[in-house]
Every structure is written in structure tokens, then in C-alpha cells.
Write a protein that holds these residues in place. Structure first.
Motif, PDB file in Angstrom:
ATOM      1  N   LEU A  44      -0.978   5.656  -6.567  1.00 21.52           N
ATOM      2  CA  LEU A  44      -1.984   5.613  -6.469  1.00 21.52           C
ATOM      3  C   LEU A  44      -2.914   5.076  -5.607  1.00 21.52           C
ATOM      4  O   LEU A  44      -2.904   5.941  -4.585  1.00 21.52           O
ATOM      5  CB  LEU A  44      -1.670   3.760  -7.232  1.00 21.52           C
ATOM      6  CG  LEU A  44      -1.601   3.297  -7.749  1.00 21.52           C
ATOM      7  CD1 LEU A  44      -1.617   1.678  -7.868  1.00 21.52           C
ATOM      8  CD2 LEU A  44      -2.067   4.356  -9.475  1.00 21.52           C
ATOM      9  N   MET A  45      -4.238   5.836  -5.405  1.00 24.89           N
ATOM     10  CA  MET A  45      -4.913   5.680  -4.797  1.00 24.89           C
ATOM     11  C   MET A  45      -6.536   5.192  -3.952  1.00 24.89           C
ATOM     12  O   MET A  45      -6.331   4.106  -5.613  1.00 24.89           O
ATOM     13  CB  MET A  45      -6.081   7.273  -4.682  1.00 24.89           C
ATOM     14  CG  MET A  45      -5.402   8.471  -5.072  1.00 24.89           C
ATOM     15  SD  MET A  45      -5.627  10.585  -5.733  1.00 24.89           S
ATOM     16  CE  MET A  45      -7.655   9.833  -5.489  1.00 24.89           C
ATOM     17  N   LYS A  46      -6.439   4.668  -3.379  1.00 25.44           N
ATOM     18  CA  LYS A  46      -7.718   3.908  -2.307  1.00 25.44           C
ATOM     19  C   LYS A  46      -9.132   4.471  -2.731  1.00 25.44           C
ATOM     20  O   LYS A  46      -8.662   5.272  -2.526  1.00 25.44           O
ATOM     21  CB  LYS A  46      -7.701   3.331  -1.089  1.00 25.44           C
ATOM     22  CG  LYS A  46      -7.834   2.256  -1.141  1.00 25.44           C
ATOM     23  CD  LYS A  46      -7.348   1.958   0.535  1.00 25.44           C
ATOM     24  CE  LYS A  46      -7.504   0.272   0.955  1.00 25.44           C
ATOM     25  NZ  LYS A  46      -7.270   0.008   2.273  1.00 25.44           N
ATOM     26  N   LYS A  47      -9.485   3.333  -4.036  1.00 22.06           N
ATOM     27  CA  LYS A  47     -10.347   4.171  -4.715  1.00 22.06           C
ATOM     28  C   LYS A  47     -11.767   3.832  -2.865  1.00 22.06           C
ATOM     29  O   LYS A  47     -12.205   2.517  -2.250  1.00 22.06           O
ATOM     30  CB  LYS A  47     -11.551   3.271  -5.248  1.00 22.06           C
ATOM     31  CG  LYS A  47     -10.747   3.354  -6.515  1.00 22.06           C
ATOM     32  CD  LYS A  47     -10.973   4.978  -6.899  1.00 22.06           C
ATOM     33  CE  LYS A  47     -10.215   5.576  -7.999  1.00 22.06           C
ATOM     34  NZ  LYS A  47     -10.806   6.673  -7.855  1.00 22.06           N
ATOM     35  N   GLN A  48     -12.730   4.315  -2.581  1.00 21.21           N
ATOM     36  CA  GLN A  48     -13.922   3.987  -1.451  1.00 21.21           C
ATOM     37  C   GLN A  48     -14.705   3.017  -2.722  1.00 21.21           C
ATOM     38  O   GLN A  48     -15.088   2.700  -3.984  1.00 21.21           O
ATOM     39  CB  GLN A  48     -14.723   4.867  -1.541  1.00 21.21           C
ATOM     40  CG  GLN A  48     -13.981   6.424  -0.896  1.00 21.21           C
ATOM     41  CD  GLN A  48     -13.045   5.480   0.707  1.00 21.21           C
ATOM     42  OE1 GLN A  48     -14.017   5.073   1.001  1.00 21.21           O
ATOM     43  NE2 GLN A  48     -12.041   6.198   0.716  1.00 21.21           N
ATOM     44  N   GLN A  93     -19.450  -2.348 -10.448  1.00 21.39           N
ATOM     45  CA  GLN A  93     -19.706  -3.737 -11.216  1.00 21.39           C
ATOM     46  C   GLN A  93     -20.154  -3.890 -12.166  1.00 21.39           C
ATOM     47  O   GLN A  93     -21.245  -3.290 -11.994  1.00 21.39           O
ATOM     48  CB  GLN A  93     -20.029  -4.364  -9.560  1.00 21.39           C
ATOM     49  CG  GLN A  93     -19.579  -4.000  -8.181  1.00 21.39           C
ATOM     50  CD  GLN A  93     -19.723  -4.893  -7.329  1.00 21.39           C
ATOM     51  OE1 GLN A  93     -20.120  -6.220  -7.440  1.00 21.39           O
ATOM     52  NE2 GLN A  93     -18.955  -5.062  -6.356  1.00 21.39           N
ATOM     53  N   GLU A 142       1.148  -1.464   0.163  1.00 19.83           N
ATOM     54  CA  GLU A 142       0.367   0.264   0.115  1.00 19.83           C
ATOM     55  C   GLU A 142       1.156   0.988   0.172  1.00 19.83           C
ATOM     56  O   GLU A 142       0.533   1.977  -0.587  1.00 19.83           O
ATOM     57  CB  GLU A 142      -0.907   0.379   1.634  1.00 19.83           C
ATOM     58  CG  GLU A 142      -2.430   1.117   0.931  1.00 19.83           C
ATOM     59  CD  GLU A 142      -2.689   1.291   2.729  1.00 19.83           C
ATOM     60  OE1 GLU A 142      -3.728   2.077   2.626  1.00 19.83           O
ATOM     61  OE2 GLU A 142      -2.822   0.447   3.377  1.00 19.83           O
ATOM     62  N   GLU A 198     -17.778   2.999  -3.116  1.00 17.08           N
ATOM     63  CA  GLU A 198     -18.600   3.128  -3.289  1.00 17.08           C
ATOM     64  C   GLU A 198     -18.706   4.167  -5.005  1.00 17.08           C
ATOM     65  O   GLU A 198     -19.644   4.369  -5.543  1.00 17.08           O
ATOM     66  CB  GLU A 198     -19.486   4.555  -2.791  1.00 17.08           C
ATOM     67  CG  GLU A 198     -19.270   5.896  -2.349  1.00 17.08           C
ATOM     68  CD  GLU A 198     -18.517   6.246  -1.182  1.00 17.08           C
ATOM     69  OE1 GLU A 198     -17.410   6.771  -0.631  1.00 17.08           O
ATOM     70  OE2 GLU A 198     -18.570   4.690  -0.420  1.00 17.08           O
ATOM     71  N   ASP A 199     -17.338   4.235  -4.775  1.00 20.50           N
ATOM     72  CA  ASP A 199     -16.811   4.454  -6.277  1.00 20.50           C
ATOM     73  C   ASP A 199     -16.630   3.248  -7.136  1.00 20.50           C
ATOM     74  O   ASP A 199     -16.003   3.374  -9.002  1.00 20.50           O
ATOM     75  CB  ASP A 199     -15.203   4.969  -6.618  1.00 20.50           C
ATOM     76  CG  ASP A 199     -15.118   6.328  -5.364  1.00 20.50           C
ATOM     77  OD1 ASP A 199     -16.639   7.178  -5.211  1.00 20.50           O
ATOM     78  OD2 ASP A 199     -14.531   7.027  -4.826  1.00 20.50           O
ATOM     79  N   VAL A 200     -16.430   1.954  -7.292  1.00 22.15           N
ATOM     80  CA  VAL A 200     -16.472   1.148  -7.940  1.00 22.15           C
ATOM     81  C   VAL A 200     -18.051   0.991  -8.370  1.00 22.15           C
ATOM     82  O   VAL A 200     -18.943   0.379  -7.759  1.00 22.15           O
ATOM     83  CB  VAL A 200     -15.897   0.284  -6.559  1.00 22.15           C
ATOM     84  CG1 VAL A 200     -15.604  -1.477  -7.814  1.00 22.15           C
ATOM     85  CG2 VAL A 200     -14.371   0.223  -5.967  1.00 22.15           C
TER      86      VAL A 200
END
Length: 97
Positions: free
Chosen positions: A75-79, A85, A66, A81-83
Motif C-alpha cells: 500500500l502507499m500513503k496518499k497525499q 472528499q 505503516e 491533494e490525492d484524496v
């Protein structure tokens, strides 16, 4: 006469048995030395494997990965709700026509 032949055979074979015994003792000593040398090599391999396994554990830690992703790669970690599917149901794929 027969007694002398038996004694003659015994006198001739005794040095052969002694020489064979000496040869076998030297061979045993050489094999023992080889076994000790191989045991040392085996211990070195075991220690090397332990160090490598520890290195794998360190390099594959989630915190390290990380950190590299954020600090070095930007890079940033996505939440969650931002993914987005996408699900494809069986039987509803492409149709030719």
C-alpha cells in the motif's frame, strides 16, 4: 448431688470445646493455604495481563502498522491533494419520484 452434675457436665463439655478449637484451627490453616495459593495465581494473572498490554502496545504502534502496509501489503500513503472528499448536505439526499 447438684455439684457432681455440674462437674460431670463440665468434664463432658471440655473435650467438645477442645475438639471444636482444634477443628477451627485446622480449618483456618487450610483457608490460609488457599488464600496464599490464590494470591500466587492472582500475581500470575497480573503479570500475564502486563505482558499482554505491552504486546498490544507494540503490535498497535503506528510505525509497525505503516511498515506492514507499505512493505507487506504494497500500500502507499496518499497525499492530501490525492484524496477526494464527498460531502452530502442534510436534506439534499435522494428523492423518490
Amino acid at each position: 448431688m447438684r455439684r457432681f452434675v455440674s462437674l460431670y457436665v463440665f468434664v463432658l463439655t471440655l473435650p467438645l470445646f477442645l475438639a471444636g478449637s482444634v477443628w477451627q484451627a485446622r480449618r483456618y490453616t487450610a483457608l490460609q493455604r488457599d488464600v496464599r495459593r490464590l494470591e500466587v495465581v492472582q500475581e500470575e494473572w497480573i503479570e500475564s495481563n502486563k505482558r499482554l498490554i505491552a504486546g498490544i502496545g507494540l503490535l498497535s504502534s503506528a510505525e509497525r502498522i505503516e511498515h506492514i502496509a507499505i512493505e507487506e501489503l504494497g500500500l502507499m500513503k496518499k497525499q492530501p491533494e490525492d484524496v477526494l472528499q464527498v460531502r452530502i448536505e442534510a436534506g439534499r439526499g435522494r428523492t423518490d419520484g
